[in-house]
Design a protein around this motif. Structure first.
Motif, PDB file in Angstrom:
ATOM      1  N   ASN A  97     -67.322  17.040   4.314  1.00 39.81           N
ATOM      2  CA  ASN A  97     -66.824  16.549   5.599  1.00 39.81           C
ATOM      3  C   ASN A  97     -67.467  17.253   6.787  1.00 39.81           C
ATOM      4  OD1 ASN A  97     -65.027  14.602   4.579  1.00 39.81           O
ATOM      5  ND2 ASN A  97     -63.456  16.163   4.163  1.00 39.81           N
ATOM      6  N   SER A  98     -67.915  18.461   6.550  1.00 40.97           N
ATOM      7  CA  SER A  98     -68.544  19.219   7.649  1.00 40.97           C
ATOM      8  C   SER A  98     -69.796  18.529   8.175  1.00 40.97           C
ATOM      9  CB  SER A  98     -68.887  20.634   7.184  1.00 40.97           C
ATOM     10  OG  SER A  98     -69.788  20.587   6.072  1.00 40.97           O
ATOM     11  N   PHE A 102     -72.112  17.602  12.197  1.00 40.59           N
ATOM     12  CA  PHE A 102     -73.427  18.263  12.171  1.00 40.59           C
ATOM     13  C   PHE A 102     -74.276  17.775  13.343  1.00 40.59           C
ATOM     14  CE2 PHE A 102     -77.871  18.430  10.390  1.00 40.59           C
ATOM     15  CZ  PHE A 102     -78.010  19.803  10.491  1.00 40.59           C
ATOM     16  N   ASN A 103     -74.736  18.714  14.162  1.00 40.39           N
ATOM     17  CA  ASN A 103     -75.540  18.392  15.340  1.00 40.39           C
ATOM     18  C   ASN A 103     -77.016  18.420  14.953  1.00 40.39           C
ATOM     19  OD1 ASN A 103     -76.612  17.994  17.840  1.00 40.39           O
ATOM     20  ND2 ASN A 103     -75.902  19.943  18.715  1.00 40.39           N
ATOM     21  N   HIS A 117     -78.292  21.062   5.399  1.00 46.31           N
ATOM     22  CA  HIS A 117     -76.920  21.404   5.772  1.00 46.31           C
ATOM     23  C   HIS A 117     -76.176  21.893   4.538  1.00 46.31           C
ATOM     24  CE1 HIS A 117     -73.020  21.254   7.700  1.00 46.31           C
ATOM     25  NE2 HIS A 117     -72.570  20.468   6.707  1.00 46.31           N
ATOM     26  N   SER A 118     -75.597  23.069   4.661  1.00 50.25           N
ATOM     27  CA  SER A 118     -74.834  23.677   3.548  1.00 50.25           C
ATOM     28  C   SER A 118     -75.688  23.804   2.296  1.00 50.25           C
ATOM     29  CB  SER A 118     -73.573  22.846   3.256  1.00 50.25           C
ATOM     30  OG  SER A 118     -72.721  22.818   4.380  1.00 50.25           O
ATOM     31  N   GLY A 119     -76.962  24.107   2.482  1.00 48.52           N
ATOM     32  CA  GLY A 119     -77.852  24.323   1.347  1.00 48.52           C
ATOM     33  C   GLY A 119     -78.350  23.062   0.688  1.00 48.52           C
ATOM     34  N   GLU A 143     -78.948  10.683   4.172  1.00 58.19           N
ATOM     35  CA  GLU A 143     -78.908  10.451   2.723  1.00 58.19           C
ATOM     36  C   GLU A 143     -79.227  11.758   1.999  1.00 58.19           C
ATOM     37  OE1 GLU A 143     -80.806   7.537  -0.715  1.00 58.19           O
ATOM     38  OE2 GLU A 143     -81.027   7.044   1.425  1.00 58.19           O
ATOM     39  N   SER A 144     -78.350  12.146   1.096  1.00 61.52           N
ATOM     40  CA  SER A 144     -78.506  13.416   0.373  1.00 61.52           C
ATOM     41  C   SER A 144     -79.732  13.374  -0.549  1.00 61.52           C
ATOM     42  CB  SER A 144     -77.245  13.701  -0.455  1.00 61.52           C
ATOM     43  OG  SER A 144     -77.439  14.848  -1.246  1.00 61.52           O
ATOM     44  N   LEU A 145     -80.450  14.494  -0.535  1.00 62.12           N
ATOM     45  CA  LEU A 145     -81.617  14.658  -1.421  1.00 62.12           C
ATOM     46  C   LEU A 145     -81.359  15.767  -2.440  1.00 62.12           C
ATOM     47  CD1 LEU A 145     -84.502  14.434   1.232  1.00 62.12           C
ATOM     48  CD2 LEU A 145     -83.501  12.589  -0.138  1.00 62.12           C
ATOM     49  N   LYS A 146     -80.076  15.898  -2.812  1.00 59.81           N
ATOM     50  CA  LYS A 146     -79.706  16.977  -3.745  1.00 59.81           C
ATOM     51  C   LYS A 146     -80.433  16.834  -5.079  1.00 59.81           C
ATOM     52  CE  LYS A 146     -75.726  19.416  -5.641  1.00 59.81           C
ATOM     53  NZ  LYS A 146     -76.302  19.556  -6.981  1.00 59.81           N
ATOM     54  N   THR A 147     -80.605  15.616  -5.547  1.00 57.46           N
ATOM     55  CA  THR A 147     -81.310  15.413  -6.815  1.00 57.46           C
ATOM     56  C   THR A 147     -82.765  15.883  -6.709  1.00 57.46           C
ATOM     57  OG1 THR A 147     -79.918  13.488  -7.319  1.00 57.46           O
ATOM     58  CG2 THR A 147     -81.981  13.714  -8.549  1.00 57.46           C
ATOM     59  N   VAL A 148     -83.362  15.575  -5.551  1.00 58.56           N
ATOM     60  CA  VAL A 148     -84.738  16.041  -5.332  1.00 58.56           C
ATOM     61  C   VAL A 148     -84.788  17.557  -5.301  1.00 58.56           C
ATOM     62  CG1 VAL A 148     -86.676  16.028  -3.710  1.00 58.56           C
ATOM     63  CG2 VAL A 148     -85.344  13.937  -4.107  1.00 58.56           C
TER      64      VAL A 148
END
Length: 451
Positions: A97-98, A102-103, A117-119, A143-148
């Motif tokens: 949620n943070s 996010f700016n 953001h947040s690692g 869009e999250s790139l956590k998998t990458v």
């Protein structure tokens, strides 16, 4: 530090740096390519979302469409031209949620970048669009790139593991390389220590032929040892012969001096005989010493003083001087005089040596002949030189016949000095002789204008 350790450490260090730099380059190149492709994909999705939201109907509002088009593990939001949120951020998946607050550092216009953001890395795209109230707003797509990121972490671990494994052969090859390079050097050191300890000349053992510098170094060392051994043996022979030659005149002088001391007052004829013998041996010893010094100081004395000389006049002067010295005939034959650019004094000394030998051992006139080439021939009809001795007559102290040289007062250094003079003047000596028939010396001259 020993050379072996230096080679090992320096070579290993270079290879380690190369492997690390290569791994880091591969990693960051792959990261840039991957993020660029992911950002292109996010931009493509953002275009689709932008097109979908613009198809607002009475049944589905823009907010409903945003909820429908929000990317998995991503967020959509709309901001006005001042960067203030106009709608609530719509998130999906495991996005925290943070992220809603996010700016991103708002700037008007189209934007695309990779944010963290947040690692977690996010693909961020911003598009301008017309909102339902007709106001120009900006659609922001995250869009999250956590998998990458997870895949890149795996790649980083793999590269670190591969680098660590690659260092093992690097250390082994560094050790083998240092041993390979240092082995002939150690052999050289051991051989030199053996030479120092045993006072003998030895070779480095060379097991096989190769074209590398280490084999060449060993081969050069062996050749140097051969040269040193040869020069050492020549020096020993030279000192031994010189001592022998000087001992004889000194013994004669001592004997006659003792005779004069014992009987000089009683027998005046003994004094005259002794003085003549002492004078003869002193002159011979002086000549021997001068020739020894000249041969020993070749590097200093062989400096040439070049000038143009008339060979015909030079030979005439030499012939006259030798006729007065030996009271015998010396003929000179030349069709016309030849001018030569060379060192006059050294050429004269060279010719004197051969004419002097010819006059000593010949009872008939000696001929000096000048011909085209130019060449100078000194011809006598004396006792000659045996065939098996011709190759040795230019060696120091060599005598064809010890008795006849002693009778003529020779030192065995004249032809050795002639050889040195000829080499300094670039003159080739050819010697043709037959025992009891005579000797023919040919001097093939060269102008030294090019020296």
């Amino acid at each position: 530090m020993k050379l072996k350790n230096k080679i090992f450490f320096y070579s290993t260090f270079v290879f380690v740096i190369l492997i690390v730099v290569l791994s880091v380059t591969i990693y960051y190149t792959f990261v840039n390519i991957t993020y660029d492709r992911e950002l292109e994909r996010v931009e493509s999705n953002a275009k689709s979302i932008h097109s979908g939201i613009r198809e607002e109907t009475d049944e589905y509002s823009a907010i409903d469409l945003m909820s429908f088009y929000v990317p998995n593990d991503g967020m959509l939001r709309v901001v006005n031209q001042d960067g203030q949120f106009m709608t609530s951020s719509i998130i999906s998946g495991d996005v925290p949620n943070s992220l809603r607050k996010f700016n991103v550092g708002f700037e008007r216009g189209r934007q695309s970048s990779i944010l963290t953001h947040s690692g977690i890395s996010y693909g961020f795209v911003q598009f301008p669009m017309i909102w339902t109230n007709g106001e120009v707003v900006y659609l922001q797509v995250f869009e999250s790139l956590k998998t990458v990121d997870d895949n890149l972490d795996i790649l980083r671990l793999v590269l670190m593991l591969v680098t660590a494994i690659a260092l093992i052969p690097v250390f082994i090859s560094g050790k083998l390389l240092s041993d390979l390079i240092i082995r002939p050097i150690q052999s050289l050191i051991q051989t030199m220590n053996d030479i120092k300890r045993s006072q003998t000349f030895k070779h480095i053992p060379l097991n096989k032929q190769s074209n590398d510098e280490l084999f060449t170094m060993g081969q050069t060392f062996n050749e140097l040892m051969d040269l040193l051994k040869e020069n050492y043996e020549k020096q020993e022979a030279f000192v031994s012969n010189a001592s022998h030659e000087l001992r004889t005149p000194l013994t004669v002088i001592e004997s006659y001096a003792s005779l004069v001391k014992r009987r000089g007052l009683e027998r005046p004829e003994v004094v005259k005989e002794s003085i003549d013998a002492i004078h003869t041996e002193a002159v011979r010893m002086k000549d021997l010493t001068e020739q020894l010094l000249l041969l020993a100081r070749r590097d200093q004395d062989w400096k040439l003083e070049l000038s143009n000389i008339q060979l015909g006049q030079l030979l005439e002067n030499i012939a006259k001087n030798m006729e007065r010295a030996y009271n015998s005939k010396v003929d000179v034959d030349y069709p016309h005089s030849v001018t030569l650019y060379t060192d006059e004094q050294k050429l004269k000394q060279l010719i004197y040596i051969f004419v002097d030998n010819a006059c000593k051992y010949s009872d008939v006139p000696v001929l000096i002949k000048l011909s085209e080439g130019p060449t100078i021939e000194i011809i006598d009809q004396g006792i000659g030189i045996p065939k098996d001795s011709i190759d040795q007559v230019f060696d120091r102290f060599y005598r064809v016949d010890e008795a006849r040289n002693r009778d003529q007062g020779g030192t065995g250094l004249g032809l050795a000095l002639a050889k040195e003079l000829a080499e300094s003047l670039s003159i080739k000596i050819d010697l043709d002789s037959e025992e009891n028939k005579g000797t023919r010396v040919i001097l093939r001259l060269n102008s030294l204008s090019s020296h």
